[in-house]
Motif scaffolding. Structure first.
Motif: not given
Length: 400
Positions: A153-158
């Protein structure tokens, strides 16, 4: 009694020279009252050398001459310990083997930082500093790292990842997928390299093909992700293990272009040869704002994300996590990459947090021994009578 601390550096990697700089820098900081520092330089061909000359940065300007004055060695497991022996010593100058108490890998890139060298240490049964085989491999593989972080659930770019071979054989469906999922502009990277090697930006299909061609010259797997156009890069380090870790202060590297380059990181202010001869400061010489000029709440957010990313891959030792901050989207933060053995061991971030380099090294060695003690308590054998019952298999692979 002093600890025999073997520092492994070099290896077959495009970041070979960066490893040398980081290692010499660290060896200069090590407490000689606690450690017998044993430099172990690994050439690009895999040969290992040791010698006092490896401790001085200026000697590396003439590497062949330096190695002629060093001893070629190998490390083997004997009587449950890792020992270093000379290769083909002369009859009258044979030296006794040196027992190595702990290994300190200061290596960067593929064939070493990616779990390869860590697997070697596991086979030797020697305690070692830093991430284990799995977390090292995950940290080096940018695509796998993103997948693990996304699962947490950590924010990463597509992103879209693919092999260079697939691209060569049939690029059309890959182009369609990139255009649908990411669009332009985008960033193209080799999946398993560091130090910004092989990374470029593409704003059209033609530029994308050029970027993929560049990345393919360094790695067989390619990653394409959305470019953050109004970007600030923020870095933060984590220190600890799976039980607990702490975050350093945040820094903002100063870029000369849209992408923080190899030259920005290691060669600003002089040529590569000058840096090697005169003693480069490695990543510590990078132009930066330290601490980063960001609001306290944003710094706290990044520090928590750094610890979360470190824990997500089961990190150990010290790692630097690089973030992308989208200024156009309310300073939204994405986890970009993790460096499981960062340049200069990110000591400058810890000094800014009140931990001197010498104390950082002590902490890393303590963590190595902690993991070794925990591993020693695990069971690796079970009682079995299988082989005593085995007859002549006669070429059979056994019964299913």
């Amino acid at each position: 009694m002093k600890t025999n601390l073997a520092v492994f550096f070099g290896c077959s990697s495009v970041e070979h020279e960066v490893s040398i700089i980081s290692a010499v820098q660290a060896m200069e900081a090590m407490d000689r009252e606690k450690y017998n520092v044993v430099p172990l330089y690994v050439g690009k061909d895999g040969d290992m050398f040791t010698g006092e000359g490896l401790l001085k940065m200026s000697n590396y300007k003439e590497l062949p001459a330096l190695l002629k004055n060093c001893q070629r060695v190998h490390v083997v497991r004997e009587n449950g310990r890792a020992v270093m022996r000379e290769v083909s010593p002369g009859r009258f100058k044979k030296k006794p083997p040196v027992t190595l108490d702990v290994a300190f890998p200061i290596v960067h890139g593929t064939n070493c930082e990616d779990g390869t060298l860590q697997g070697y240490f596991e086979m030797l049964g020697i305690p070692y500093v830093g991430c284990d085989v799995l977390s090292s491999a995950l940290g080096m593989d940018k695509a796998a790292f993103k997948h693990v972080l996304a699962a947490h659930g950590l924010p990463v770019l597509p992103c879209v990842s693919f092999t260079a071979r697939r691209w060569t054989e049939d690029k059309a469906p890959i182009l369609e997928k990139i255009q649908a999922a990411i669009g332009y502009p985008c960033i193209v990277k080799p999946v398993n390299l560091g130090s910004s090697v092989g990374i470029s930006k593409a704003d059209s299909p033609d530029r994308l093909e050029e970027a993929v061609s560049l990345a393919s010259s360094f790695a067989g797997d390619i990653l394409v992700e959305r470019a953050v156009e109004n970007l600030r890069e923020i870095n933060c380090a984590a220190l600890g293990d799976r039980d607990e870790c702490q975050a350093s202060v945040c820094e903002e590297p100063v870029m000369s272009d849209e992408i923080l380059s190899y030259q920005d990181k290691y060669m600003s202010g002089g040529s590569k040869d000058d840096k090697l001869a005169n003693g480069s400061k490695g990543m510590s010489s990078l132009k930066r704002r330290l601490p980063a000029e960001i609001p306290e709440e944003k710094a706290a957010e990044i520090q928590e994300l750094a610890k979360d990313a470190f824990m997500a891959i089961g990190g150990a030792g010290v790692a630097r996590i690089d973030f992308l901050m989208d200024v156009s989207d309310g300073n939204r933060v994405y986890v970009n990459e993790i460096n499981t053995i960062p340049g200069s061991l990110a000591f400058y971030l810890w000094e800014a947090a009140g931990i001197p380099y010498r104390d950082l090294i002590d902490r890393l060695v303590e963590l190595a021994f902690k993991r070794a003690r925990r591993r020693a308590n695990l069971m690796f054998t079970i009682e079995t009578n299988l082989l005593s019952q085995a007859g002549d298999l006669g070429g059979s692979k056994g019964k299913a």
